[in-house]
Design a protein around this motif. Structure first.
Motif, PDB file in Angstrom:
ATOM      1  N   GLY A  72       0.835  -1.196   0.000  1.00  0.00           N
ATOM      2  CA  GLY A  72       0.000   0.000   0.000  1.00  0.00           C
ATOM      3  C   GLY A  72       0.869   1.245   0.000  1.00  0.00           C
ATOM      4  N   LEU A  73       0.556   2.182  -0.855  1.00  0.00           N
ATOM      5  CA  LEU A  73       1.361   3.389  -0.982  1.00  0.00           C
ATOM      6  C   LEU A  73       1.450   4.152   0.340  1.00  0.00           C
ATOM      7  CD1 LEU A  73       2.961   5.127  -2.995  1.00  0.00           C
ATOM      8  CD2 LEU A  73       0.846   6.356  -3.468  1.00  0.00           C
ATOM      9  N   PHE A  74       0.393   4.106   1.142  1.00  0.00           N
ATOM     10  CA  PHE A  74       0.370   4.872   2.386  1.00  0.00           C
ATOM     11  C   PHE A  74       0.476   3.992   3.628  1.00  0.00           C
ATOM     12  CE2 PHE A  74      -1.881   7.404  -0.809  1.00  0.00           C
ATOM     13  CZ  PHE A  74      -1.061   8.513  -0.812  1.00  0.00           C
ATOM     14  N   ASP A  75       1.137   2.869   3.505  1.00  0.00           N
ATOM     15  CA  ASP A  75       1.297   1.940   4.621  1.00  0.00           C
ATOM     16  C   ASP A  75       2.414   2.432   5.540  1.00  0.00           C
ATOM     17  OD1 ASP A  75       1.727  -0.175   6.355  1.00  0.00           O
ATOM     18  OD2 ASP A  75       1.523  -1.691   4.804  1.00  0.00           O
ATOM     19  N   PRO A  76       2.099   2.746   6.797  1.00  0.00           N
ATOM     20  CA  PRO A  76       3.143   3.218   7.713  1.00  0.00           C
ATOM     21  C   PRO A  76       3.962   2.078   8.336  1.00  0.00           C
ATOM     22  CG  PRO A  76       1.046   3.194   8.836  1.00  0.00           C
ATOM     23  CD  PRO A  76       0.771   2.784   7.411  1.00  0.00           C
ATOM     24  N   ARG A  77       3.521   0.836   8.167  1.00  0.00           N
ATOM     25  CA  ARG A  77       4.212  -0.296   8.797  1.00  0.00           C
ATOM     26  C   ARG A  77       5.160  -1.000   7.842  1.00  0.00           C
ATOM     27  NH1 ARG A  77      -0.708  -3.321  11.639  1.00  0.00           N
ATOM     28  NH2 ARG A  77      -2.014  -2.005  10.343  1.00  0.00           N
ATOM     29  N   VAL A  78       4.687  -1.323   6.653  1.00  0.00           N
ATOM     30  CA  VAL A  78       5.527  -1.963   5.637  1.00  0.00           C
ATOM     31  C   VAL A  78       5.525  -1.029   4.431  1.00  0.00           C
ATOM     32  CG1 VAL A  78       5.854  -3.967   4.148  1.00  0.00           C
ATOM     33  CG2 VAL A  78       4.938  -4.284   6.456  1.00  0.00           C
ATOM     34  N   GLN A  79       6.609  -0.313   4.265  1.00  0.00           N
ATOM     35  CA  GLN A  79       6.683   0.668   3.180  1.00  0.00           C
ATOM     36  C   GLN A  79       6.593  -0.037   1.829  1.00  0.00           C
ATOM     37  OE1 GLN A  79       6.658   3.888   4.058  1.00  0.00           O
ATOM     38  NE2 GLN A  79       6.736   3.274   6.191  1.00  0.00           N
ATOM     39  N   PHE A  80       5.924   0.601   0.870  1.00  0.00           N
ATOM     40  CA  PHE A  80       5.681  -0.041  -0.426  1.00  0.00           C
ATOM     41  C   PHE A  80       6.972  -0.433  -1.135  1.00  0.00           C
ATOM     42  CE2 PHE A  80       6.250   4.345  -1.643  1.00  0.00           C
ATOM     43  CZ  PHE A  80       6.910   4.266  -2.854  1.00  0.00           C
ATOM     44  N   TRP A  81       8.048   0.309  -0.894  1.00  0.00           N
ATOM     45  CA  TRP A  81       9.292  -0.010  -1.604  1.00  0.00           C
ATOM     46  C   TRP A  81       9.907  -1.320  -1.127  1.00  0.00           C
ATOM     47  CZ3 TRP A  81       8.957   4.614   1.220  1.00  0.00           C
ATOM     48  CH2 TRP A  81       9.582   4.610   2.471  1.00  0.00           C
ATOM     49  N   GLU A  82       9.582  -1.758   0.088  1.00  0.00           N
ATOM     50  CA  GLU A  82      10.058  -3.072   0.532  1.00  0.00           C
ATOM     51  C   GLU A  82       9.517  -4.155  -0.389  1.00  0.00           C
ATOM     52  OE1 GLU A  82      10.026  -4.730   4.469  1.00  0.00           O
ATOM     53  OE2 GLU A  82       9.833  -2.728   5.319  1.00  0.00           O
ATOM     54  N   CYS A  83       8.226  -4.092  -0.646  1.00  0.00           N
ATOM     55  CA  CYS A  83       7.576  -5.073  -1.515  1.00  0.00           C
ATOM     56  C   CYS A  83       8.123  -4.978  -2.933  1.00  0.00           C
ATOM     57  CB  CYS A  83       6.065  -4.845  -1.514  1.00  0.00           C
ATOM     58  SG  CYS A  83       5.335  -4.817   0.142  1.00  0.00           S
ATOM     59  N   ALA A  84       8.331  -3.756  -3.417  1.00  0.00           N
ATOM     60  CA  ALA A  84       8.864  -3.554  -4.767  1.00  0.00           C
ATOM     61  C   ALA A  84      10.277  -4.110  -4.880  1.00  0.00           C
ATOM     62  CB  ALA A  84       8.839  -2.068  -5.124  1.00  0.00           C
ATOM     63  N   LYS A  85      11.107  -3.851  -3.882  1.00  0.00           N
ATOM     64  CA  LYS A  85      12.481  -4.369  -3.894  1.00  0.00           C
ATOM     65  C   LYS A  85      12.490  -5.897  -3.883  1.00  0.00           C
ATOM     66  CE  LYS A  85      15.413  -2.718  -0.905  1.00  0.00           C
ATOM     67  NZ  LYS A  85      15.989  -2.149   0.321  1.00  0.00           N
ATOM     68  N   TYR A  86      11.595  -6.481  -3.099  1.00  0.00           N
ATOM     69  CA  TYR A  86      11.552  -7.941  -3.011  1.00  0.00           C
ATOM     70  C   TYR A  86      11.108  -8.548  -4.339  1.00  0.00           C
ATOM     71  CZ  TYR A  86      10.897 -12.569  -1.025  1.00  0.00           C
ATOM     72  OH  TYR A  86      10.998 -13.911  -0.752  1.00  0.00           O
ATOM     73  N   ALA A  87      10.108  -7.955  -4.964  1.00  0.00           N
ATOM     74  CA  ALA A  87       9.659  -8.436  -6.275  1.00  0.00           C
ATOM     75  C   ALA A  87      10.802  -8.345  -7.280  1.00  0.00           C
ATOM     76  CB  ALA A  87       8.452  -7.633  -6.749  1.00  0.00           C
ATOM     77  N   LEU A 102       4.276 -11.053  -9.519  1.00  0.00           N
ATOM     78  CA  LEU A 102       3.430  -9.878  -9.719  1.00  0.00           C
ATOM     79  C   LEU A 102       3.527  -8.981  -8.491  1.00  0.00           C
ATOM     80  CD1 LEU A 102       0.157 -11.465 -11.161  1.00  0.00           C
ATOM     81  CD2 LEU A 102       2.124 -10.577 -12.411  1.00  0.00           C
ATOM     82  N   PHE A 103       3.628  -7.704  -8.732  1.00  0.00           N
ATOM     83  CA  PHE A 103       3.654  -6.727  -7.647  1.00  0.00           C
ATOM     84  C   PHE A 103       2.488  -5.768  -7.858  1.00  0.00           C
ATOM     85  CE2 PHE A 103       5.408  -2.490  -6.230  1.00  0.00           C
ATOM     86  CZ  PHE A 103       5.096  -2.686  -4.907  1.00  0.00           C
TER      87      PHE A 103
END
Length: 138
Positions: A72-87, A102-103
């Motif tokens: 989620g772009l506005f997630d204060p707990r898991v920043q969206f770039w973490e997910c993007a980097k992992y993908a 898929l991301f």
């Protein structure tokens, strides 16, 4: 860890870049979590965190299941770039026999999806479609 056991995985706002996140004391909740997780600014805890941090343990040439990674772009707990980097790491490092990665970023949401029941149903249908297609049941 044995990713070969599965053909598909749905990773809903996964906490996958543990070391990089936990070392940054400016991120909300980080310092408070040091008591439970350990402070990665100390070598003992850094080494331990690195041993299980998902992004730091993607194996070159390993076969990974198809993955749907959401953020989620506005997630204060898991920043969206973490997910993007992992993908990106999975796409770059995994073998050609691995499933697709898929991301999906929710551009108006925080942690997980919105509370709107129709949005929830739409997201659930998307996840089911991903699973069914990944299992060859489309």
């Amino acid at each position: 860890m044995n990713p070969g056991l599965f053909r598909a995985a749905i990773m809903g706002v996964p906490f996958v870049d543990v070391a990089a996140t936990m070392v940054d004391s400016t991120i909300p909740l980080t310092v408070a979590e040091w008591q439970e997780w350990g402070n990665p600014n100390e070598e003992e805890f850094f080494d331990y965190i690195m041993s299980y941090s998902p992004i730091n343990n993607v194996k070159e040439g390993a076969v990974y299941p198809a993955c749907l990674i959401t953020g989620g772009l506005f997630d204060p707990r898991v920043q969206f770039w973490e997910c993007a980097k992992y993908a990106a790491e999975l796409r770059h490092t995994a073998s050609d026999e691995s499933g697709r990665v898929l991301f999906k970023t929710e551009m108006t949401q925080g942690h997980f999806a919105g509370s709107d029941r129709y949005k929830f149903i739409k997201d659930l249908a998307f996840e089911y479609a991903f699973l069914l297609d990944s299992l060859g049941m489309s």
